[in-house]
Design a protein around this motif. Structure first.
Motif, PDB file in Angstrom:
ATOM      1  N   ARG A 147       0.846  -1.197   0.000  1.00  0.00           N
ATOM      2  CA  ARG A 147       0.000   0.000   0.000  1.00  0.00           C
ATOM      3  C   ARG A 147       0.878   1.244   0.000  1.00  0.00           C
ATOM      4  O   ARG A 147       1.898   1.312   0.681  1.00  0.00           O
ATOM      5  N   THR A 149       0.320   5.507   0.445  1.00  0.00           N
ATOM      6  CA  THR A 149      -0.599   6.603   0.758  1.00  0.00           C
ATOM      7  C   THR A 149      -0.128   7.896   0.094  1.00  0.00           C
ATOM      8  O   THR A 149      -0.583   8.977   0.447  1.00  0.00           O
ATOM      9  N   ARG A 160       1.821  -4.554   3.557  1.00  0.00           N
ATOM     10  CA  ARG A 160       0.798  -4.714   4.581  1.00  0.00           C
ATOM     11  C   ARG A 160       0.736  -6.151   5.087  1.00  0.00           C
ATOM     12  O   ARG A 160       0.457  -6.394   6.262  1.00  0.00           O
ATOM     13  N   ASN A 208     -14.934   3.491   1.963  1.00  0.00           N
ATOM     14  CA  ASN A 208     -14.016   3.187   3.059  1.00  0.00           C
ATOM     15  C   ASN A 208     -12.674   2.753   2.481  1.00  0.00           C
ATOM     16  O   ASN A 208     -12.541   1.626   2.001  1.00  0.00           O
ATOM     17  N   GLU A 210     -10.049   1.768   3.812  1.00  0.00           N
ATOM     18  CA  GLU A 210      -9.404   0.693   4.559  1.00  0.00           C
ATOM     19  C   GLU A 210     -10.007  -0.676   4.245  1.00  0.00           C
ATOM     20  O   GLU A 210      -9.446  -1.692   4.631  1.00  0.00           O
ATOM     21  N   ARG A 211     -11.161  -0.695   3.571  1.00  0.00           N
ATOM     22  CA  ARG A 211     -11.815  -1.967   3.260  1.00  0.00           C
ATOM     23  C   ARG A 211     -11.441  -2.393   1.847  1.00  0.00           C
ATOM     24  O   ARG A 211     -11.739  -1.703   0.876  1.00  0.00           O
ATOM     25  N   ASP A 223     -10.530  -5.299   6.519  1.00  0.00           N
ATOM     26  CA  ASP A 223     -11.113  -4.065   7.034  1.00  0.00           C
ATOM     27  C   ASP A 223     -10.071  -3.140   7.647  1.00  0.00           C
ATOM     28  O   ASP A 223     -10.427  -2.113   8.226  1.00  0.00           O
ATOM     29  N   ASP A 224      -8.799  -3.521   7.524  1.00  0.00           N
ATOM     30  CA  ASP A 224      -7.738  -2.694   8.107  1.00  0.00           C
ATOM     31  C   ASP A 224      -6.628  -2.406   7.098  1.00  0.00           C
ATOM     32  O   ASP A 224      -5.446  -2.462   7.403  1.00  0.00           O
ATOM     33  N   GLY A 225      -7.041  -2.093   5.879  1.00  0.00           N
ATOM     34  CA  GLY A 225      -6.077  -1.676   4.878  1.00  0.00           C
ATOM     35  C   GLY A 225      -5.142  -2.756   4.398  1.00  0.00           C
ATOM     36  O   GLY A 225      -4.004  -2.472   4.012  1.00  0.00           O
TER      37      GLY A 225
END
Length: 245
Positions: A147, A149, A160, A208, A210-211, A223-225
């Motif tokens: 990931r 950002t 991740r 979302n 992160e999903r 659900d946590d990236g």
């Protein structure tokens, strides 16, 4: 789609024998981009003519996935290229309608076929799911989920999760579940049978960031990236079962 016309420029053209992804510019419906076994091609006239804009011929295994940056004023496009022969590379072109160079953003020695997903609600967040080219048990299984950002800038990528995660479910994204968990479910022998060289997909929830959803032989959700994953479907149950996909 009720009627179709074959594009003469692609018929009997080796560059288009294998087309892995095809996208239309959100700014000009005549501008097309095709990820093929020889690289990335662009048409500015609805497919009447094509120009190779990213050469990924042998041994690079062509390009396999294309992804837009949502909301960009230009053809801001990401490409995943490579599969099994050489390490995969993630590229970016912030104005693909022009003739600028494609920037290599991410590549590691054991990266196999890869797919990209950009978060619609947070376009600077970019995910990559990549299979493994490494010889051994993880061949064609999960290599990593990356990931960024920072819109994919070099040195902004974080792993991740990898196939070395201590949480066994996290390592199963591209693997046949009926064999992978057979020691738990039926007392059999664990078999790591993976198909990430062609069963591989990724997308991000529209609201979302992160999903994240990953598709291999089965479907998974994080659900946590992308740090932890759960199984949400099983191909080997009978049709009609609520988890069968």
């Amino acid at each position: 789609g009720e009627s179709w016309t074959a594009l003469a420029t692609t018929r009997d053209n080796p560059a288009f024998f294998f087309v892995n992804d095809l996208v239309i510019s959100p700014h000009d419906s005549n501008r097309l981009y095709a990820a093929t076994s020889l690289g990335l091609y662009r048409s500015r006239d609805g497919g009447e003519s094509w120009q190779q804009v990213l050469d990924r011929t042998t041994p690079h295994d062509g390009c396999s996935d294309l992804e837009w940056r949502p909301g960009a004023e230009t053809d801001y496009l990401y490409a995943a290229c490579g599969r099994r022969s050489t390490p995969a590379t993630i590229f970016r072109q912030k104005a693909a309608e022009g003739d600028g160079e494609w920037e290599a953003l991410l590549s590691e020695a054991n990266m196999g076929r890869s797919v990209i997903a950009v978060a619609p609600s947070q376009p600077d967040m970019v995910y990559v799911l990549t299979s493994s080219n490494e010889t051994g048990v993880w061949r064609d299984g999960l290599y990593a989920v990356f990931r960024s950002t920072a819109a994919g800038d070099k040195d902004s990528w974080e792993k991740r999760v990898t196939n070395q995660s201590p949480v066994r479910m996290n390592t199963a994204l591209l693997t046949n579940q009926s064999g992978f968990f057979s020691d738990i479910c039926s007392g059999g022998t664990q078999r790591v049978l993976s198909q990430g060289w062609y069963d591989i997909a990724l997308t991000v929830d529209p609201v979302n960031p992160e999903r994240v959803w990953a598709g291999g032989i089965d479907l998974f959700r994080s659900d946590d990236g992308g740090a932890n994953w759960g199984l949400v479907s099983d191909w080997f149950f009978s049709p009609g079962d609520p988890t069968y996909v």
